[in-house]
Design a protein around this motif. Structure first.
Motif, PDB file in Angstrom:
ATOM      1  N   GLU A  19       0.823  -1.201   0.000  1.00 38.47           N
ATOM      2  CA  GLU A  19       0.000   0.000   0.000  1.00 38.47           C
ATOM      3  C   GLU A  19       0.860   1.255   0.000  1.00 38.47           C
ATOM      4  O   GLU A  19       0.524   2.252  -0.615  1.00 38.47           O
ATOM      5  N   MET A  20       1.997   1.208   0.707  1.00 36.57           N
ATOM      6  CA  MET A  20       2.899   2.364   0.678  1.00 36.57           C
ATOM      7  C   MET A  20       3.460   2.578  -0.716  1.00 36.57           C
ATOM      8  O   MET A  20       3.610   3.704  -1.197  1.00 36.57           O
ATOM      9  N   GLN A  21       3.777   1.457  -1.400  1.00 34.03           N
ATOM     10  CA  GLN A  21       4.275   1.577  -2.758  1.00 34.03           C
ATOM     11  C   GLN A  21       3.200   2.152  -3.676  1.00 34.03           C
ATOM     12  O   GLN A  21       3.482   2.952  -4.572  1.00 34.03           O
ATOM     13  N   SER A  22       1.939   1.770  -3.445  1.00 29.98           N
ATOM     14  CA  SER A  22       0.840   2.305  -4.242  1.00 29.98           C
ATOM     15  C   SER A  22       0.714   3.799  -4.049  1.00 29.98           C
ATOM     16  O   SER A  22       0.485   4.550  -4.983  1.00 29.98           O
ATOM     17  N   VAL A  23       0.867   4.245  -2.789  1.00 26.27           N
ATOM     18  CA  VAL A  23       0.818   5.680  -2.510  1.00 26.27           C
ATOM     19  C   VAL A  23       1.926   6.400  -3.260  1.00 26.27           C
ATOM     20  O   VAL A  23       1.762   7.477  -3.814  1.00 26.27           O
ATOM     21  N   CYS A  24       3.112   5.787  -3.293  1.00 22.88           N
ATOM     22  CA  CYS A  24       4.254   6.395  -3.962  1.00 22.88           C
ATOM     23  C   CYS A  24       4.006   6.533  -5.459  1.00 22.88           C
ATOM     24  O   CYS A  24       4.340   7.534  -6.062  1.00 22.88           O
ATOM     25  N   LYS A 568      16.954   5.469  17.888  1.00 21.40           N
ATOM     26  CA  LYS A 568      17.556   4.953  16.658  1.00 21.40           C
ATOM     27  C   LYS A 568      16.560   4.086  15.897  1.00 21.40           C
ATOM     28  O   LYS A 568      16.435   4.177  14.667  1.00 21.40           O
ATOM     29  N   ILE A 569      15.851   3.229  16.635  1.00 20.99           N
ATOM     30  CA  ILE A 569      14.864   2.360  15.979  1.00 20.99           C
ATOM     31  C   ILE A 569      13.728   3.193  15.368  1.00 20.99           C
ATOM     32  O   ILE A 569      13.321   2.970  14.225  1.00 20.99           O
ATOM     33  N   ALA A 570      13.226   4.187  16.127  1.00 22.57           N
ATOM     34  CA  ALA A 570      12.125   5.021  15.638  1.00 22.57           C
ATOM     35  C   ALA A 570      12.557   5.812  14.416  1.00 22.57           C
ATOM     36  O   ALA A 570      11.807   5.934  13.429  1.00 22.57           O
ATOM     37  N   THR A 571      13.803   6.361  14.463  1.00 20.67           N
ATOM     38  CA  THR A 571      14.302   7.120  13.312  1.00 20.67           C
ATOM     39  C   THR A 571      14.428   6.218  12.100  1.00 20.67           C
ATOM     40  O   THR A 571      14.056   6.592  10.973  1.00 20.67           O
ATOM     41  N   GLY A 572      14.948   5.020  12.318  1.00 24.51           N
ATOM     42  CA  GLY A 572      15.058   4.080  11.214  1.00 24.51           C
ATOM     43  C   GLY A 572      13.709   3.729  10.622  1.00 24.51           C
ATOM     44  O   GLY A 572      13.553   3.609   9.393  1.00 24.51           O
ATOM     45  N   MET A 573      12.709   3.568  11.469  1.00 21.76           N
ATOM     46  CA  MET A 573      11.371   3.252  10.973  1.00 21.76           C
ATOM     47  C   MET A 573      10.808   4.405  10.148  1.00 21.76           C
ATOM     48  O   MET A 573      10.213   4.188   9.083  1.00 21.76           O
ATOM     49  N   MET A 574      11.001   5.635  10.625  1.00 25.17           N
ATOM     50  CA  MET A 574      10.474   6.775   9.889  1.00 25.17           C
ATOM     51  C   MET A 574      11.185   6.938   8.559  1.00 25.17           C
ATOM     52  O   MET A 574      10.565   7.283   7.533  1.00 25.17           O
ATOM     53  N   LEU A 575      12.497   6.701   8.544  1.00 22.04           N
ATOM     54  CA  LEU A 575      13.237   6.795   7.279  1.00 22.04           C
ATOM     55  C   LEU A 575      12.772   5.702   6.317  1.00 22.04           C
ATOM     56  O   LEU A 575      12.699   5.934   5.100  1.00 22.04           O
ATOM     57  N   LYS A 576      12.465   4.528   6.855  1.00 23.81           N
ATOM     58  CA  LYS A 576      11.983   3.458   6.000  1.00 23.81           C
ATOM     59  C   LYS A 576      10.648   3.813   5.375  1.00 23.81           C
ATOM     60  O   LYS A 576      10.402   3.551   4.189  1.00 23.81           O
ATOM     61  N   VAL A 577       9.792   4.414   6.179  1.00 17.61           N
ATOM     62  CA  VAL A 577       8.496   4.860   5.641  1.00 17.61           C
ATOM     63  C   VAL A 577       8.716   5.929   4.580  1.00 17.61           C
ATOM     64  O   VAL A 577       8.074   5.934   3.521  1.00 17.61           O
ATOM     65  N   ALA A 578       9.655   6.848   4.849  1.00 17.92           N
ATOM     66  CA  ALA A 578       9.905   7.939   3.908  1.00 17.92           C
ATOM     67  C   ALA A 578      10.429   7.426   2.581  1.00 17.92           C
ATOM     68  O   ALA A 578      10.125   7.982   1.520  1.00 17.92           O
ATOM     69  N   THR A 579      11.254   6.344   2.611  1.00 19.43           N
ATOM     70  CA  THR A 579      11.798   5.819   1.363  1.00 19.43           C
ATOM     71  C   THR A 579      10.717   5.241   0.467  1.00 19.43           C
ATOM     72  O   THR A 579      10.898   5.157  -0.750  1.00 19.43           O
ATOM     73  N   THR A 580       9.610   4.817   1.044  1.00 19.41           N
ATOM     74  CA  THR A 580       8.507   4.285   0.235  1.00 19.41           C
ATOM     75  C   THR A 580       7.569   5.392  -0.237  1.00 19.41           C
ATOM     76  O   THR A 580       6.633   5.118  -0.983  1.00 19.41           O
ATOM     77  N   GLN A 581       7.809   6.636   0.221  1.00 16.49           N
ATOM     78  CA  GLN A 581       6.942   7.757  -0.151  1.00 16.49           C
ATOM     79  C   GLN A 581       7.811   8.925  -0.610  1.00 16.49           C
ATOM     80  O   GLN A 581       7.925   9.944   0.072  1.00 16.49           O
ATOM     81  N   ARG A 582       8.473   8.748  -1.756  1.00 14.52           N
ATOM     82  CA  ARG A 582       9.371   9.787  -2.253  1.00 14.52           C
ATOM     83  C   ARG A 582       8.642  11.070  -2.618  1.00 14.52           C
ATOM     84  O   ARG A 582       9.256  12.128  -2.697  1.00 14.52           O
ATOM     85  N   PHE A 583       7.367  10.965  -2.863  1.00 16.92           N
ATOM     86  CA  PHE A 583       6.615  12.155  -3.222  1.00 16.92           C
ATOM     87  C   PHE A 583       5.981  12.826  -2.001  1.00 16.92           C
ATOM     88  O   PHE A 583       5.153  13.717  -2.152  1.00 16.92           O
ATOM     89  N   ARG A 584       6.333  12.386  -0.828  1.00 20.81           N
ATOM     90  CA  ARG A 584       5.876  13.025   0.401  1.00 20.81           C
ATOM     91  C   ARG A 584       7.076  13.667   1.085  1.00 20.81           C
ATOM     92  O   ARG A 584       8.198  13.174   1.013  1.00 20.81           O
ATOM     93  N   GLN A 585       6.810  14.764   1.760  1.00 17.66           N
ATOM     94  CA  GLN A 585       7.871  15.495   2.466  1.00 17.66           C
ATOM     95  C   GLN A 585       7.714  15.272   3.968  1.00 17.66           C
ATOM     96  O   GLN A 585       6.594  15.303   4.508  1.00 17.66           O
ATOM     97  N   PHE A 586       8.817  15.071   4.618  1.00 15.04           N
ATOM     98  CA  PHE A 586       8.831  14.835   6.062  1.00 15.04           C
ATOM     99  C   PHE A 586       9.771  15.847   6.702  1.00 15.04           C
ATOM    100  O   PHE A 586      10.917  16.008   6.267  1.00 15.04           O
TER     101      PHE A 586
END
Length: 623
Positions: A19-24, A568-586
């Motif tokens: 679903e994240m890829q679909s959003v992207c 570190k874990i939370a930051t990694g998770m957020m970066l992982k989410v961000a990589t699947t949503q290149r058209f979203r800004q964080f």
């Protein structure tokens, strides 16, 4: 109440990634923040411009460096209220002490299929905000080249709607105060309200409640109008009675007009009857004239005959006189003959004179008779023409009337008196008609309003039923998706958990446990450590990110309660989410240095310098 998904972690991770890829794939970068600059805002004379990347941005710096000011300026510049920033009760609080105004400039990207008037603004929209010391706010919306396009708040609202930017939505911008109130609160109702607000279900619910209130207001108006309609109907009936009496008056006037027409031609008929003897006498005089003509001709013939006889005798007398002179001897006999002839001559002369006298008398009588005939003809013609002309003025077509003028005149007088009496009783005719039309118009207007309100109530009923069904369906669907994503995020930390929604009680309870202990008790977030609770909160926010849409997402000091491991874990998770949503800004605001972040072209770090003790304003460094 809804329970967590029973599917395994691998299935949930696959669902999440898909679903994240679909959003992207369907995404667009229209509406992301390109830059922010501040002047005389809060306690800063000048900050920025800060240039943001299109994907991940970390705004780092110590307390007082201006991190929160940047977020506050973004909220206010995009139309948010001062209370939403948790930094002031009114806009004038954001004007630096000693200054008359504060300025904020925000540049939004305007590319892709969701661009707003790209032919006018170009690839970027510049929003310039000025706040006065009195707390007034004014906007100037400029194109990428700096050309002024509009200064209306409505244009800004249209831009935000096009980009789907909601500054009051905690999923778009989550301030520290809102995080403390909703996420770090121990109340299950606060978390539920946060979920409803973030997914816009709260707005749908408020719209549904407002629609119901509107329906009740409409029903109350219908009841009020129903009472008014009764009163108006009674007035219409009263006015209608008077109006109908006017109709009977119109009938009487029409009958009076018809009687007057009959009267006109009845007078003509009566005059024609009166002229009938004269016409008969005229015919008689015409016959007499014919006889006189015959006698005149007869006497003319007699005069001619007498004149011829007289001439003959006169000639004979002259001959006899000549013979007397020639035959004197026979004088006695001839004299006697002459005397006899002379007597006949005189007799003839008398006869001629009498004939001429009779002829003159006849001609005189004939002249008098002709004069009488002409006079009668003139009288007949004039009288008939006058009466017919008057009748034609009243009625152009001749009517056959079998009544006498006297009976018609009696009925006309009686009807005229009745009309006059009724007019005096009713009053002004035009005023009665005006009052009747006005009463009917008011009744129709109110009846139309009632009909419109009833149609609106039916429409609202249908809309409310559909809205309630849609709200329940979306609430069920979004809560289920949120559960799936939340469990997927916890699984990355080695936890499992559950999100239990009770939509009737409007509560949301979150429980977690160690994945290694299959029989371990589920622990409520209130029993977790601060770091673990913050980590669970981040998982909750990331789950909400996955089920909502916004061009950018801002988190203010998301890691304030985390230890190094959970951070570190939370930051990694957020970066992982961000990589699947290149058209979203964080945009993440944190006091940490974030020096351990991996080097990537998608990660942009804005480092704000510590505030100078001498009062100089800080600058920023961009990596």
């Amino acid at each position: 109440m809804e329970k967590e998904d029973a599917a395994g972690p691998s299935r949930r991770d696959a669902l999440c990634s898909h679903e994240m890829q679909s959003v992207c794939e369907v995404g667009t970068d229209a509406g992301i923040v390109e830059s922010i600059s501040l002047k005389n805002f809060m306690c800063h004379s000048l900050l920025g411009p800060f240039n943001f990347g299109s994907n991940v941005n970390f705004v780092v710096g110590n307390n007082g460096s201006g991190k929160s000011a940047v977020l506050t300026a973004l909220i206010v510049a995009l139309g948010g209220k001062a209370q939403a920033t948790s930094r002031g009760s009114s806009l004038r609080c954001f004007v630096k002490e000693g200054e008359s105004s504060a300025d904020v400039s925000v540049t939004l990207r305007n590319k892709g299929r969701y661009a707003y008037k790209p032919e006018v603004y170009g690839d970027s929209i510049i929003i310039d905000l000025r706040i006065t010391r009195e707390g007034n706010r004014s906007y100037k919306l400029r194109s990428k080249t700096g050309q002024l396009v509009s200064a209306k708040k409505e244009e800004l609202v249209s831009i935000l709607e096009r980009f789907h930017i909601q500054v009051n939505n905690p999923v778009s911008i989550l301030t520290q105060e809102m995080s403390k109130h909703f996420l770090h609160s121990k109340g299950e109702g606060d978390k539920y309200r946060f979920f409803m607000k973030a997914t816009q279900l709260e707005q749908m619910k408020e719209d549904y409640i407002h629609s119901k209130e509107t329906k009740h207001v409409a029903m109350a108006k219908v009841e009020q109008h129903a009472e008014v309609l009764k009163d108006l109907k009674r007035k219409v009936q009263e006015k209608e009675e008077r109006f109908n009496s006017l109709e009977s008056l119109d009938n009487m006037n029409a009958k009076l007009e018809e009687l007057q027409k009959q009267m006109a031609w009845a007078l003509v008929t009566e005059m024609e009857k009166e002229l009938l003897p004269l016409q008969e006498k005229l015919q008689s005089d015409k016959r007499c004239t014919e006889k006189y003509n015959e006698k005149v001709e007869e006497w003319k013939n007699k005069v001619v005959e007498a004149e011829n006889k007289y001439k003959q005798i006169h000639e004979q007398l002259e001959n006899i006189t000549l013979r007397v002179q020639e035959l004197l001897p026979q004088c006695a006999q001839l004299k006697a003959e002459a005397q006899r002839r002379n007597a006949r001559h005189k007799s003839s002369e008398v006869s001629v004179h009498r004939c001429k006298t009779n002829l003159r008398d006849l001609e005189k009588d004939k002249t008098q008779l002709s004069s009488r005939i002409n006079e009668l003809k003139l009288r007949l013609t004039n009288g008939q023409r006058t009466s017919v002309a008057k009748a034609i003025q009243i009625c152009s077509e001749r009517l056959t009337v079998d009544r006498t003028p006297r009976s018609l005149d009696t009925e006309i007088s009686r009807l005229s008196f009745k009309i006059t009496t009724q007019q005096d009783q009713q009053g002004d005719r035009l005023e009665i008609m005006r009052q009747y039309r006005e009463a009917v118009g008011k009744y129709k207007d109110v009846a139309q309003q009632v009909e419109t309100l009833n149609d609106s109530i039916k429409t609202l009923d249908s809309i409310n039923n559909d809205s309630l069904k849609l709200l329940a369906e979306l609430r069920r669907f979004l809560s289920y998706r949120c559960q799936c994503y939340f469990n997927s995020m916890l699984h990355q930390r080695g936890f499992t958990g559950s999100m239990k929604f009770d939509h009737k009680r409007e509560t949301l309870s979150i429980s977690v446990q160690q994945a290694s202990g299959a029989n371990a008790d589920m622990s409520d977030m209130r029993s977790l450590s601060g770091g673990e609770r913050s980590f669970s909160t981040v998982c909750f926010v990331l789950a909400l990110w996955a089920v909502t849409e916004a061009p950018f997402r801002c988190l203010d000091e998301f890691d304030v309660y985390m230890d190094m491991v959970n951070r570190k874990i939370a930051t990694g998770m957020m970066l992982k989410v961000a990589t699947t949503q290149r058209f979203r800004q964080f945009i993440f605001i944190t006091p940490q240095s974030m020096s351990s972040l991996p080097v990537s072209k998608y990660i942009n770090i804005l480092r704000l310098k510590d505030p100078a003790r001498g009062g100089n304003d800080e600058e920023e460094e961009q990596e």
